[in-house]
Design a protein around this motif. Structure first.
Motif, PDB file in Angstrom:
ATOM      1  N   ASP A   1       0.831  -1.212   0.000  1.00  0.00           N
ATOM      2  CA  ASP A   1       0.000   0.000   0.000  1.00  0.00           C
ATOM      3  C   ASP A   1       0.862   1.256   0.000  1.00  0.00           C
ATOM      4  O   ASP A   1       0.541   2.252  -0.661  1.00  0.00           O
ATOM      5  CB  ASP A   1      -0.929   0.007   1.211  1.00  0.00           C
ATOM      6  CG  ASP A   1      -2.107  -0.948   1.063  1.00  0.00           C
ATOM      7  OD1 ASP A   1      -2.193  -1.626   0.019  1.00  0.00           O
ATOM      8  OD2 ASP A   1      -2.927  -1.023   1.999  1.00  0.00           O
ATOM      9  N   SER A  26       2.163   1.944  -3.486  1.00  0.00           N
ATOM     10  CA  SER A  26       1.082   2.442  -4.342  1.00  0.00           C
ATOM     11  C   SER A  26       0.791   3.913  -4.070  1.00  0.00           C
ATOM     12  O   SER A  26       0.615   4.712  -4.996  1.00  0.00           O
ATOM     13  CB  SER A  26      -0.190   1.616  -4.121  1.00  0.00           C
ATOM     14  OG  SER A  26      -0.019   0.287  -4.536  1.00  0.00           O
ATOM     15  N   LYS A  32       1.488   7.216  -6.491  1.00  0.00           N
ATOM     16  CA  LYS A  32       0.369   8.106  -6.795  1.00  0.00           C
ATOM     17  C   LYS A  32       0.734   9.553  -6.477  1.00  0.00           C
ATOM     18  O   LYS A  32       0.455  10.461  -7.262  1.00  0.00           O
ATOM     19  CB  LYS A  32      -0.864   7.673  -5.994  1.00  0.00           C
ATOM     20  CG  LYS A  32      -2.106   8.506  -6.267  1.00  0.00           C
ATOM     21  CD  LYS A  32      -2.581   8.352  -7.696  1.00  0.00           C
ATOM     22  CE  LYS A  32      -3.857   9.134  -7.941  1.00  0.00           C
ATOM     23  NZ  LYS A  32      -4.318   9.019  -9.339  1.00  0.00           N
ATOM     24  N   LEU A  46      -7.094   4.656  -5.257  1.00  0.00           N
ATOM     25  CA  LEU A  46      -6.346   3.421  -5.524  1.00  0.00           C
ATOM     26  C   LEU A  46      -7.126   2.172  -5.133  1.00  0.00           C
ATOM     27  O   LEU A  46      -6.656   1.054  -5.344  1.00  0.00           O
ATOM     28  CB  LEU A  46      -5.018   3.463  -4.750  1.00  0.00           C
ATOM     29  CG  LEU A  46      -4.021   4.530  -5.198  1.00  0.00           C
ATOM     30  CD1 LEU A  46      -2.920   4.700  -4.144  1.00  0.00           C
ATOM     31  CD2 LEU A  46      -3.415   4.177  -6.554  1.00  0.00           C
TER      32      LEU A  46
END
Length: 234
Positions: free
Chosen positions: A115, A118, A122, A208
């Motif tokens: 996570d 990610s 982003k 996401l």
């Protein structure tokens, strides 16, 4: 410039930890937390003096959803703590309840490295970046749920109990060994007041489609971890 701080840079306090620069708290649990706070103060000065574009990430306890990475994290944070408890539990001559230092509502706020990656990727793609992101799970998961996962894997029926103010002179051999080996965790186990504001991070989590971790997840995560490590060590 991306700087990695920690969600625990807030030290000891009862206020919700905002995604902003923090005043110095009334105290820290250890020098690590304090060093992170001073580092953030230095960043503030650099931003002020040189107008540097600095983004600060504050991750909570870091875990992984990949079983292939369990061996890499087995000596860290809750995983090391759990392995110490597991070893001493299995060394008991009888199936007897084990008391641990902590409040009954002791929690684990865990975010997986998957996570984190990610979210960072982003953030890199954004034009309008926020200066601070508290990388914490939306919920504080129960530490007892993690231990219940351990219990099921090793068939420990009596279970664990968190107790504040354990007298180390009145402990069983297993309790005494765990007590001595897990002292660095005490300050966290007796602090159940910490909460993090994750407004900036939550916007990205929704985009996401990242799933929040709950008590059931942390329990199954513990089972997967201990079973995988046990199989690898055999």
């Amino acid at each position: 410039f991306f700087y990695f701080s920690t969600a625990y840079v807030c030290g000891k306090q009862d206020k919700i930890v905002k995604e902003e620069w923090l005043d110095k708290p009334k105290g820290f649990r250890n020098p690590y937390e304090e060093s992170k706070w001073f580092a953030e103060k230095l960043l503030q000065q650099y931003i002020k003096d040189f107008d540097m574009p600095i983004i600060t990430f504050r991750p909570a306890v870091i875990g992984t959803e990949s079983k292939s990475k369990f061996n890499e994290i087995k000596k860290q944070t809750i995983y090391l703590h759990g392995r110490i408890i597991k070893k001493e539990t299995e060394n008991q001559k009888e199936d007897k309840k084990i008391r641990l230092v902590g409040k009954p509502d002791t929690f684990i706020n865990l975010i997986t490295i998957e996570d984190i990656v990610s979210i960072i990727l982003k953030v890199r793609s954004l034009q309008d970046k926020s200066p601070i992101y508290n990388l914490a799970n939306p919920f504080n998961c129960s530490a007892m749920s993690f231990l219940q996962g351990l219990q099921e894997i090793i068939g420990f029926k009596s279970g664990y109990e968190f107790v504040v103010g354990l007298d180390n002179k009145k402990l069983s051999e297993a309790e005494k060994s765990i007590y001595e080996k897990t002292k660095p965790y005490f300050a966290y186990n007796i602090d159940s007041n910490l909460r993090w504001d994750i407004s900036n991070t939550n916007k990205l989590r929704k985009e996401l489609k990242l799933v929040s971790k709950d008590d059931n997840w942390i329990k199954n995560h513990a089972k997967d971890f201990f079973l995988t490590i046990e199989n690898e060590e055999q």
